[in-house]
Design a protein around this motif. Structure first.
Motif, short mmCIF file in Angstrom:
data_model
loop_
_atom_site.label_atom_id
_atom_site.label_comp_id
_atom_site.label_asym_id
_atom_site.label_seq_id
_atom_site.Cartn_x
_atom_site.Cartn_y
_atom_site.Cartn_z
N PHE A 165 1.57 1.58 15.76
CA PHE A 165 0.64 2.33 14.93
C PHE A 165 1.01 3.81 14.90
O PHE A 165 1.00 4.45 13.84
N GLY A 166 1.33 4.37 16.09
CA GLY A 166 1.69 5.79 16.15
C GLY A 166 2.96 6.09 15.36
O GLY A 166 3.02 7.06 14.59
N ILE A 167 3.99 5.24 15.58
CA ILE A 167 5.28 5.48 14.90
C ILE A 167 5.12 5.39 13.39
O ILE A 167 5.54 6.28 12.64
N PHE A 168 4.49 4.30 12.91
CA PHE A 168 4.40 4.12 11.47
C PHE A 168 3.38 5.06 10.84
O PHE A 168 3.53 5.42 9.66
N VAL A 186 2.77 9.38 7.20
CA VAL A 186 2.31 10.76 6.94
C VAL A 186 3.47 11.64 6.50
O VAL A 186 3.37 12.42 5.54
N THR A 187 4.61 11.51 7.20
CA THR A 187 5.79 12.31 6.84
C THR A 187 6.26 11.99 5.43
O THR A 187 6.54 12.89 4.62
N VAL A 188 6.35 10.69 5.14
CA VAL A 188 6.77 10.28 3.79
C VAL A 188 5.77 10.75 2.74
O VAL A 188 6.14 11.18 1.64
N GLY A 189 4.47 10.67 3.09
CA GLY A 189 3.45 11.12 2.14
C GLY A 189 3.58 12.60 1.81
O GLY A 189 3.52 13.00 0.64
N PHE A 190 3.76 13.41 2.88
CA PHE A 190 3.94 14.84 2.63
C PHE A 190 5.22 15.11 1.85
O PHE A 190 5.26 15.98 0.97
N TYR A 191 6.27 14.35 2.17
CA TYR A 191 7.54 14.54 1.46
C TYR A 191 7.38 14.19 -0.02
O TYR A 191 7.82 14.95 -0.90
N ILE A 192 6.73 13.05 -0.29
CA ILE A 192 6.53 12.64 -1.68
C ILE A 192 5.66 13.66 -2.41
O ILE A 192 5.92 14.01 -3.57
N ARG A 193 4.64 14.14 -1.71
CA ARG A 193 3.76 15.13 -2.34
C ARG A 193 4.52 16.42 -2.68
O ARG A 193 4.36 16.97 -3.77
N SER A 194 5.35 16.88 -1.73
CA SER A 194 6.13 18.10 -1.99
C SER A 194 7.14 17.88 -3.11
O SER A 194 7.35 18.75 -3.97
N GLN A 195 7.76 16.67 -3.13
CA GLN A 195 8.72 16.38 -4.20
C GLN A 195 8.04 16.32 -5.55
O GLN A 195 8.56 16.83 -6.55
N ILE A 249 -0.07 -6.03 24.53
CA ILE A 249 -0.42 -5.98 23.10
C ILE A 249 -0.93 -4.60 22.72
O ILE A 249 -0.56 -4.04 21.68
N ILE A 250 -1.77 -4.00 23.59
CA ILE A 250 -2.30 -2.66 23.30
C ILE A 250 -1.17 -1.64 23.27
O ILE A 250 -1.11 -0.76 22.40
N LEU A 251 -0.23 -1.77 24.23
CA LEU A 251 0.88 -0.83 24.30
C LEU A 251 1.76 -0.91 23.05
O LEU A 251 2.05 0.10 22.40
N PHE A 252 2.17 -2.14 22.71
CA PHE A 252 3.04 -2.29 21.53
C PHE A 252 2.30 -1.94 20.24
O PHE A 252 2.86 -1.31 19.33
N GLY A 253 1.04 -2.37 20.15
CA GLY A 253 0.25 -2.05 18.95
C GLY A 253 0.08 -0.56 18.77
O GLY A 253 0.23 -0.02 17.66
N GLY A 254 -0.27 0.14 19.88
CA GLY A 254 -0.44 1.59 19.78
C GLY A 254 0.87 2.29 19.43
O GLY A 254 0.89 3.25 18.64
N MET A 255 1.96 1.79 20.03
CA MET A 255 3.26 2.39 19.73
C MET A 255 3.63 2.21 18.26
O MET A 255 4.05 3.16 17.58
#
Length: 408
Positions: A110-113, A118-127, A102-108
């Motif tokens: 959490f990290g991916i999303f 963050v990437t989408v947020g920066f992209y939206i902000r730049s747009q 559970i910790i492994l999948f949850g951490g994975m």
């Protein structure tokens, strides 16, 4: 936050929860599989210990088990309440495996999303920043700063759209400038017409009043009738000439071009002035080859040349000469109208093509100041140029130059 941005975030959250649900199902399946494997291993170890009590305990966990040993261990452990259905919480190894998974999948997840958000947020902000800059430029353009353009030098769909907006802005600016020039032209035209008609109309009114007061005097009526006719013709000249210039400036004149023999064209022009030249003892000379042709509208070009010849006659004294010559070079066809009259004063040389311009040094000659502007407009409508050189007391030289165009 715009509607499209909210929709994108909702989709990302939906994907996140779907991935979370899939992860939970996967963890439960993996835990169940691990528990089954571990319980079967324990069956084998228990069966082996029952069949080989004299051997070392370690062999029960390292050696392969037979079917009989597995079945013996299952019976013993089932009797003790230990089976595949035993709760994972009661089996420390299975519980630890489930916790770690559970910790492994949850951490994975959490990290991916987290990275995705963050990437989408920066992209939206730049747009949003890019669109805000574009909106500021468009607002500035609408407020009157028509030179502003959106930065569109990079690649991408937005920059392609910005480039199209810049093209549209350029077209709108050109149209606005054209409309502004048209308004100025109409204002100048109305001002010129009203200014030039004011004097002859005032004269006509005065002549009418005089004839009304002296209606019994035939000589007075005849004299002022001639003066009225002269003013009416002046009004006609102003109106007709201005209309011709206006049509040329507006581009509404369709020139019917054809290859015209210049000698014949110029002879037709000079024939109109032979009587006037003879009466004032002036001479009009033609000089040029008889095989030279020019692609032009004969009717309009004749009017331009006629105005130049008329201007030369008006500014040349008795016994003067007007020389009209033409030549064809590799690049140009030139027509020259030259006289030996009184010339143009240096302060007038740059103003003679302005409408209604009258030099203070030529107040003794007739004219309304539209002949040369009309000639210039006609020459330029033929994609030609007109230039003048002059020396006071020695005469003037007008040169009309036409490039050899291949298209009509």
């Amino acid at each position: 936050m715009g509607k499209e941005t909210r929709a994108l975030l909702w989709r990302l959250w939906a994907i996140f929860f779907l991935a979370l649900a899939v992860s939970v199902v996967l963890v439960l399946w993996m835990t169940r599989d691990f528990r089954k494997t571990m319980v079967e291993h324990d069956y084998g170890a228990a069966g082996y210990l029952l069949g080989h009590p004299e051997e070392a305990v370690a062999a029960a966990f390292t050696k392969d088990k037979t079917v009989f040993e597995l079945e013996a261990g299952r019976r013993v452990l089932h009797a003790a309440g230990y089976s595949e259905d035993t709760d994972s919480v009661l089996i420390p190894a299975v519980a630890a495996y489930r916790r770690h998974t559970i910790i492994l999948f949850g951490g994975m997840l959490f990290g991916i999303f987290s990275a995705v958000f963050v990437t989408v947020g920066f992209y939206i902000r730049s747009q949003r920043a890019m669109i805000a800059k574009a909106d500021a430029v468009i607002a500035s353009f609408l407020e009157g700063d028509t030179d502003r353009r959106i930065h569109s030098q990079e690649a991408g769909a937005w920059y392609g759209l910005f480039h199209r907006i810049n093209e549209l802005a350029t077209i709108l600016s050109a149209q606005a400038e054209h409309e502004r020039q048209t308004r100025l032209f109409l204002q100048d035209m109305i001002s010129d017409v009203s200014h030039q008609l004011k004097t002859p109309l005032a004269a006509l009114r005065m002549y009418h009043e005089i004839m009304a007061e002296d209606s019994a005097d035939r000589e007075t009526i005849r004299a002022f009738g001639h003066k009225s006719l002269r003013e009416i013709r002046r009004v006609e000249d102003v109106v007709y000439t201005l209309l011709k210039i206006a049509r040329l400036d507006a581009g509404s004149v369709r020139l019917e071009k054809a290859e015209e023999n210049l000698e014949m064209l110029l002879r037709d022009v000079t024939e109109r002035f032979e009587t006037l030249a003879a009466r004032e003892s002036k001479e009009i000379l033609l000089r040029g080859r008889g095989d030279v042709t020019l692609l032009c509208d004969a009717l309009w070009l004749s009017e331009a040349l006629g105005n130049l010849v008329k201007n030369a006659l008006e500014h040349t004294g008795r016994g003067g000469k007007i020389l009209i010559g033409w030549e064809r070079t590799a690049l140009l066809t030139n027509i020259v109208v030259e006289d030996n009259g009184k010339g143009i004063h240096p302060e007038d040389i740059h103003n003679i093509f302005k409408r209604f311009y009258r030099s203070r040094f030529s107040q003794d000659t007739q004219g309304i100041g539209l002949g040369l502007p009309l000639a210039k407009a006609i020459v330029e409508a033929h994609q030609g140029t007109i230039s003048v050189t002059s020396r006071v007391g020695q005469g003037s030289r007008f040169v009309l130059s036409f490039f050899h165009l291949t298209e009509r």
